[in-house]
Design an enzyme around this catalytic site. Structure first.
Site, short mmCIF file in Angstrom:
data_model
loop_
_atom_site.label_atom_id
_atom_site.label_comp_id
_atom_site.label_asym_id
_atom_site.label_seq_id
_atom_site.Cartn_x
_atom_site.Cartn_y
_atom_site.Cartn_z
N ASN A 209 0.84 -1.19 0.00
CA ASN A 209 0.00 0.00 0.00
C ASN A 209 0.88 1.24 0.00
O ASN A 209 2.11 1.15 0.02
CB ASN A 209 -0.98 -0.02 1.18
CG ASN A 209 -0.27 -0.08 2.51
OD1 ASN A 209 0.54 0.78 2.84
ND2 ASN A 209 -0.58 -1.11 3.30
N LYS A 338 -15.17 0.40 14.07
CA LYS A 338 -13.91 -0.29 14.38
C LYS A 338 -13.56 -0.13 15.85
O LYS A 338 -13.06 -1.07 16.49
CB LYS A 338 -12.79 0.27 13.50
CG LYS A 338 -11.45 -0.43 13.62
CD LYS A 338 -10.45 0.14 12.62
CE LYS A 338 -9.10 -0.56 12.71
NZ LYS A 338 -8.13 -0.01 11.72
#
Length: 401
Positions: A209, A338
């Site tokens: 990434n 989350k």
């Protein structure tokens, strides 16, 4: 930045890097510090005491057997005078003597006789730095409370390239500035993960990434400045270790980062997961480079990587957990989900893409915790990290005393 009226005792041991300490004295005095220099006999072979006397405006001490200075126990007076002791450069010999409690010259005597925090800036050949005896001495010094600044990596006076270069004067100056600042994490052990993870497809290709690691490294630096003992677990990045970080562990894959963080977190008070950990990895890694097939697609089967935050949260006892949520849309909703789903104490949410977040010099965050939130407006990542760490310290103290 100011060091006005701060009392700095600079120790200089024998090594070519002693020339850098001349500039360090000037930089400290430019910020208003009062600097007194103590040299070993070996250091005088590289730089004259007269040079340091001219730069500091104070007499330079070399010998413990200076009859005039010691008439009134001058070394004890110096030991009590100092607010900080910085030894730069700190040679392998000096580190060894301090690690074993020897006081066979003025500088080592002062280090043992003073209650001031001791900062050591090692400087030596890269092979010497890597020697197990030197590393064992450093471990002992850390256990005794000394703070190790550096070293840096690069070309050395001997022609070698590697770890062992003394940090630059501005780095050492900044470390001293930080030592007089916010100490909200003093006495705490903090683990920070930073950077991307790479998952190999074959010996040439990988899945990764766009994380640069800059935000996580800034968080590690801010935690050091707040007084924490910091362990940094870093993915594959080309960033220098922040000054004052006690330990850096370099990893490549998500599985390696998972193992390193869980091991480091056993003794940690706080874990800040700033790394952009890959969610998936190839189920099979080819031992040879995969060749292009004309007219054919390449299909990769991906398996899920272990979740660092979920693994820590599931433990009976675990550090104060701070996660990061980098999202392209619906940032608040995903971050709060989350926070709850993984049982975190705090989460730092930021939007990425279109020049935001990854590969940028600045960032913006919104912090969420149970029953509260705060926005940290866009700023340089170093400044944003300081604000984040301040809030982490506040929440930690509120929840865990």
């Amino acid at each position: 930045m100011s060091l006005a009226q701060r009392r700095i005792l600079l120790g200089v041991s024998g090594g070519i890097a002693a020339y850098k300490s001349c500039e360090l004295v000037r930089r400290l005095r430019d910020l208003g510090a009062e600097v007194r220099v103590v040299m070993t006999e070996g250091a005088t072979r590289f730089v004259s005491p007269t040079t340091f006397q001219a730069l500091s405006g104070q007499p330079v001490r070399v010998s413990l057997w200076d009859a005039q200075a010691e008439a009134a126990m001058g070394h004890i007076e110096l030991a009590r005078w100092a607010e900080r002791i910085l030894v730069a450069p700190a040679s392998a010999d000096l580190l060894a003597r301090l690690a074993h409690g020897l006081a066979d010259d003025l500088l080592t005597t002062l280090c043992l006789a003073s209650a001031a925090p001791l900062y050591l800036a090692p400087a030596m050949n890269q092979q010497m730095w890597a020697h197990p005896a030197v590393q064992a001495n450093l471990d002992t010094l850390r256990q005794h409370g000394a703070l190790i600044l550096g070293p840096a990596s690069g070309e050395q006076a001997c022609g070698d390239i590697g770890n062992g270069r003394m940090l630059e004067p501005h780095d050492l100056r900044d470390a001293l500035i930080a030592s007089f600042g916010d100490r909200s994490l003093a006495g705490l052990k903090v683990v920070v993960s930073a950077g991307p993870t790479f998952e190999d497809i074959d010996p040439v290709r990988f899945i990764g990434n766009r994380s640069s690691g800059k935000m996580g490294f800034a968080v590690a630096a801010a935690a050091v400045q707040a007084g924490a003992e910091v362990t940094l677990v870093a993915g594959p990045v080309g960033l220098a270790t922040p000054v004052g970080v006690a330990r850096r562990i370099d990893v490549r894959s998500a599985a390696q980062m998972h193992a390193a963080v869980l091991q480091a977190a056993v003794q940690a008070d706080i874990y800040i997961g700033a790394a952009a950990v890959g969610d998936y990895r190839p189920q099979e890694v080819s031992a040879q480079k995969l060749k292009k097939r004309d007219g054919g697609d390449l299909v990769l089967r991906l398996g899920e990587n272990p979740d660092i935050l979920a693994s820590l949260s599931a433990q009976t006892t675990h550090p104060f957990l701070v996660g990061f949520a980098a999202e392209t849309h619906d940032v608040a909703a995903y971050a709060q989900d989350k926070l709850q789903r993984k049982g975190l104490d705090m989460i730092a949410a930021n939007q990425v893409g279109d020049g935001l977040g990854f590969e940028a010099a600045d960032n913006a965050l919104t912090l969420y915790w149970a029953g509260g939130a705060v926005e940290l407006p866009r700023a340089a990542k170093s400044e944003l990290a300081r604000r984040l760490v301040a809030h982490v310290a506040e929440r930690y103290r509120a929840m865990r005393g």
